[in-house]
Design a protein around this motif. Structure first.
Motif, PDB file in Angstrom:
ATOM      1  N   ASP A 207      -8.498 -33.890 -34.905  1.00 55.72           N
ATOM      2  CA  ASP A 207      -9.855 -34.016 -34.375  1.00 55.72           C
ATOM      3  C   ASP A 207     -10.558 -35.171 -35.069  1.00 55.72           C
ATOM      4  OD1 ASP A 207      -9.474 -31.882 -32.714  1.00 55.72           O
ATOM      5  OD2 ASP A 207     -10.351 -30.400 -34.084  1.00 55.72           O
ATOM      6  N   TYR A 233      -9.034 -27.623 -23.032  1.00 56.10           N
ATOM      7  CA  TYR A 233      -9.277 -28.984 -23.542  1.00 56.10           C
ATOM      8  C   TYR A 233     -10.462 -29.677 -22.890  1.00 56.10           C
ATOM      9  CZ  TYR A 233      -4.640 -28.718 -25.700  1.00 56.10           C
ATOM     10  OH  TYR A 233      -3.564 -28.366 -26.474  1.00 56.10           O
ATOM     11  N   GLY A 234     -11.041 -29.079 -21.857  1.00 52.08           N
ATOM     12  CA  GLY A 234     -12.136 -29.743 -21.163  1.00 52.08           C
ATOM     13  C   GLY A 234     -11.598 -30.937 -20.377  1.00 52.08           C
ATOM     14  N   HIS A 251     -11.387 -33.029 -24.691  1.00 55.11           N
ATOM     15  CA  HIS A 251     -12.816 -32.772 -24.906  1.00 55.11           C
ATOM     16  C   HIS A 251     -13.676 -33.983 -24.543  1.00 55.11           C
ATOM     17  CE1 HIS A 251     -11.390 -29.163 -26.763  1.00 55.11           C
ATOM     18  NE2 HIS A 251     -10.906 -29.785 -27.837  1.00 55.11           N
ATOM     19  N   SER A 253     -16.173 -36.505 -22.366  1.00 53.02           N
ATOM     20  CA  SER A 253     -17.360 -36.309 -21.543  1.00 53.02           C
ATOM     21  C   SER A 253     -17.242 -37.053 -20.218  1.00 53.02           C
ATOM     22  CB  SER A 253     -18.610 -36.796 -22.285  1.00 53.02           C
ATOM     23  OG  SER A 253     -18.507 -38.195 -22.566  1.00 53.02           O
ATOM     24  N   SER A 274     -17.823 -33.049 -25.681  1.00 59.09           N
ATOM     25  CA  SER A 274     -17.621 -31.724 -26.264  1.00 59.09           C
ATOM     26  C   SER A 274     -17.326 -30.705 -25.174  1.00 59.09           C
ATOM     27  CB  SER A 274     -18.856 -31.310 -27.066  1.00 59.09           C
ATOM     28  OG  SER A 274     -18.657 -30.069 -27.706  1.00 59.09           O
ATOM     29  N   THR A 275     -16.556 -31.142 -24.172  1.00 60.78           N
ATOM     30  CA  THR A 275     -16.225 -30.230 -23.078  1.00 60.78           C
ATOM     31  C   THR A 275     -15.079 -29.323 -23.485  1.00 60.78           C
ATOM     32  OG1 THR A 275     -14.728 -31.881 -22.128  1.00 60.78           O
ATOM     33  CG2 THR A 275     -16.986 -31.887 -21.329  1.00 60.78           C
ATOM     34  N   GLY A 276     -14.955 -28.177 -22.805  1.00 59.65           N
ATOM     35  CA  GLY A 276     -13.876 -27.247 -23.091  1.00 59.65           C
ATOM     36  C   GLY A 276     -14.171 -26.428 -24.342  1.00 59.65           C
ATOM     37  N   ARG A 277     -13.148 -26.027 -25.007  1.00 60.78           N
ATOM     38  CA  ARG A 277     -13.251 -25.190 -26.210  1.00 60.78           C
ATOM     39  C   ARG A 277     -13.542 -26.085 -27.412  1.00 60.78           C
ATOM     40  NH1 ARG A 277      -9.572 -22.423 -29.848  1.00 60.78           N
ATOM     41  NH2 ARG A 277     -10.214 -20.230 -30.141  1.00 60.78           N
ATOM     42  N   SER A 278     -14.817 -26.382 -27.604  1.00 59.47           N
ATOM     43  CA  SER A 278     -15.235 -27.338 -28.627  1.00 59.47           C
ATOM     44  C   SER A 278     -16.554 -26.902 -29.225  1.00 59.47           C
ATOM     45  CB  SER A 278     -15.370 -28.737 -28.005  1.00 59.47           C
ATOM     46  OG  SER A 278     -15.963 -29.649 -28.901  1.00 59.47           O
ATOM     47  N   HIS A 284     -10.116 -34.762 -29.577  1.00 60.75           N
ATOM     48  CA  HIS A 284      -8.891 -34.071 -29.972  1.00 60.75           C
ATOM     49  C   HIS A 284      -7.711 -34.909 -29.465  1.00 60.75           C
ATOM     50  CE1 HIS A 284      -6.119 -30.741 -30.780  1.00 60.75           C
ATOM     51  NE2 HIS A 284      -5.574 -31.019 -29.586  1.00 60.75           N
TER      52      HIS A 284
END
Length: 312
Positions: A207, A233-234, A251, A253, A274-278, A284
């Motif tokens: 990260d 992961y977005g 992740h 944008s 910061s999309t997804g599991r973040s 990432h």
């Protein structure tokens, strides 16, 4: 054969017997005398022809000398023509070698070689062995040997160019470039405490801290095999670099590429988010070989190397 000799001084006639051997010997002796006399006359004629005021004889000698000189000139000219052809071939080969050397220097990243300049040569005058002039045969032999050596070097450098080009291509397809300009990473590869569950979990990438909208670039050239939204992961981009090697950028944008796009090393492909599991803006980054996650730190040249975004 019998010869009878009759003379007033002789009381009686005498006879002389000549065999076949005597006749053959006499004939051979006469032939030798004739040939010797002819050769001697020919030598005297050529030797003193210029001094004897006979125009016809002088013209004959001059014509013979001109014929010999023309024959020598023709022989020398034929050798010069052959060597000129060989010299032209060598000049063409040297031109190719210069161009090949320039390409090799570019592939190897060396810029100090000057292929168009003649190297400096020198040294003390020879003392142990007196200098000798090269004969035409020596010069032709040296020229032929040099031509073969140039051809050999050309073939060897061609093989070296192919190997360097292959290495350069492989290097460009290896994810060694930092995907984002980040001073340090927030979480490395390996086991860590999951920020959502608080349990030990395997972190399959690195990260990188990055502000929202920071440019993300391709760590190596390749083909985009996925560009879209993933539940975990977005917004994510996967790039296939060949040889079963894939990099993942998660992740994001904003995505700037689509599936099937061919991207070059350093091209801007997305923006951080910061999309997804973040828990916050970051990138990432993963490197996978045959689907198995690898430590990206083994591939990246330097974590402090800035990423340079290129226009699409």
């Amino acid at each position: 054969m019998q010869i009878i000799l009759i003379s007033d001084r002789l009381a009686k006639a005498r006879s002389v017997s000549l065999s076949l051997r005597h006749l053959v010997g006499s004939a051979m002796f006469a032939l030798v005398l004739v040939v010797g006399a002819t050769a001697g006359l020919h030598w005297l004629t050529l030797r003193y022809a210029a001094e004897v005021p006979f125009p016809a004889l002088q013209q004959l000698v001059l014509s013979a000398r001109q014929t010999e000189a023309e024959r020598s000139r023709t022989f020398v000219q034929q050798n010069l023509n052959a060597m000129a052809v060989k010299l032209g071939e060598m000049q063409a080969q040297l031109t190719r070698l210069d161009a090949l050397g320039e390409r090799l220097s570019a592939l190897a990243g060396v810029k100090d070689f000057r292929f168009n300049e003649v190297p400096g040569l020198g040294g003390a005058a020879p003392t142990l062995m007196p200098p000798q002039n090269l004969s035409l045969a020596d010069f032709s032999e040296k020229l032929t040997l040099l031509s073969r050596q140039v051809e050999n070097r050309n073939d060897m450098l061609g093989v070296l160019e192919a190997q360097l080009f292959e290495q350069a291509v492989k290097k460009r397809l290896m994810p060694t470039m930092m995907p984002v300009a980040a001073p340090y990473n927030a979480s490395g590869f390996g086991r860590r405490v999951d920020p959502f569950t608080g349990q030990w979990a395997m972190h399959e990438g690195i990260d990188f801290l990055a502000d929202l909208g920071s440019p993300i670039v391709a760590a190596a050239g390749g083909v985009v095999v996925f560009a879209g939204r993933h539940p975990q992961y977005g917004y994510m981009v996967d790039i296939d670099h060949g040889n079963d090697l894939v990099t993942r950028y998660a992740h994001c944008s904003k995505l700037l590429v689509r599936e099937g796009d061919v991207v070059h090393r350093g091209r801007k492909i997305a923006e951080s988010g910061s999309t997804g599991r973040s828990t916050g803006p970051h990138l990432h980054f993963e490197v996978r070989f045959r689907g198995v996650a690898q430590n990206p730190a083994k591939f990246l040249v330097s974590k402090s190397q800035p990423a340079v975004a290129r226009a699409k």
